[in-house]
Enzyme design. Structure first.
Site, PDB file in Angstrom:
ATOM      1  N   CYS A  80      93.404  35.272  21.946  1.00 64.54           N
ATOM      2  CA  CYS A  80      93.109  33.980  21.320  1.00 64.54           C
ATOM      3  C   CYS A  80      91.846  34.001  20.467  1.00 64.54           C
ATOM      4  CB  CYS A  80      93.079  32.850  22.339  1.00 64.54           C
ATOM      5  SG  CYS A  80      91.793  32.980  23.595  1.00 64.54           S
TER       6      CYS A  80
ATOM      7  N   ASP B 228      97.257  34.532  24.795  1.00 64.35           N
ATOM      8  CA  ASP B 228      97.848  35.788  25.268  1.00 64.35           C
ATOM      9  C   ASP B 228      96.807  36.901  25.419  1.00 64.35           C
ATOM     10  OD1 ASP B 228      97.253  36.301  22.627  1.00 64.35           O
ATOM     11  OD2 ASP B 228      99.264  36.979  22.074  1.00 64.35           O
TER      12      ASP B 228
ATOM     13  N   HIS C 101      89.385  30.054  26.543  1.00 65.94           N
ATOM     14  CA  HIS C 101      90.370  29.979  25.463  1.00 65.94           C
ATOM     15  C   HIS C 101      89.727  29.503  24.163  1.00 65.94           C
ATOM     16  CE1 HIS C 101      94.263  29.714  23.562  1.00 65.94           C
ATOM     17  NE2 HIS C 101      93.910  28.525  23.102  1.00 65.94           N
TER      18      HIS C 101
END
Length: 156
Positions: free
Chosen positions: A19, A16, A141
């Protein structure tokens, strides 16, 4: 995991924009002997860590301004926003804020061993044993990595 003599388990972290901060906050909880943070607590801890990281940039401006992209004030203003991704500069500031070492792992092709390998280490001045471990996917990510032996239950 090669080189560690044990296997680390990947803990999926919500993507979101927080991370990196969620993963580091998760690892800090585990390293401190606290239970695994719930989704809500991860978010709260991530936002708190992000704020402290932005403050740390300002505190260390003389040492950090040169390696940030663009205008320093704009960078710090942007990084305070919850949906803005963090990266290497933020990991460096996280280790100073938490006063804990952080190791970043990544799966690499042709590395000749199972599991991810360490691609970066931060905060070694805070010790080299039992760092916070995060897994970078190479595309933006971060997930947390956890020693299964230290796994604990989630709390709210």
């Amino acid at each position: 995991m090669s080189g560690l003599g044990r296997t680390l388990s990947q803990v999926r972290i919500t993507g979101d924009g927080r991370c990196l901060f969620r993963s580091v906050a998760y690892g800090a909880c585990i390293r401190s002997g606290k239970p695994s943070p719930s989704e809500k607590l991860q978010k709260d801890l991530a936002d708190e860590l992000r704020s402290k990281v932005a403050d740390e940039f300002v505190k260390r401006r003389d040492h950090t301004e040169w390696f940030l992209e663009g205008d320093f004030e704009s960078y710090v203003t942007q990084i305070r926003k919850p949906h803005i991704w963090g990266g290497e500069p933020e990991l460096l500031m996280c280790c100073h804020v938490l006063q804990m070492p952080i190791s970043v792992y990544m799966y690499t092709k042709g590395s000749g061993h199972e599991g991810p390998k360490i691609i970066a280490e931060y905060g070694q001045e805070y010790g080299k044993e039992d760092p916070i471990r995060v897994l970078y996917d190479g595309y933006g990510h971060y997930d947390a990595l956890q020693d299964p032996i230290r796994r604990t239950t989630s709390r709210s």
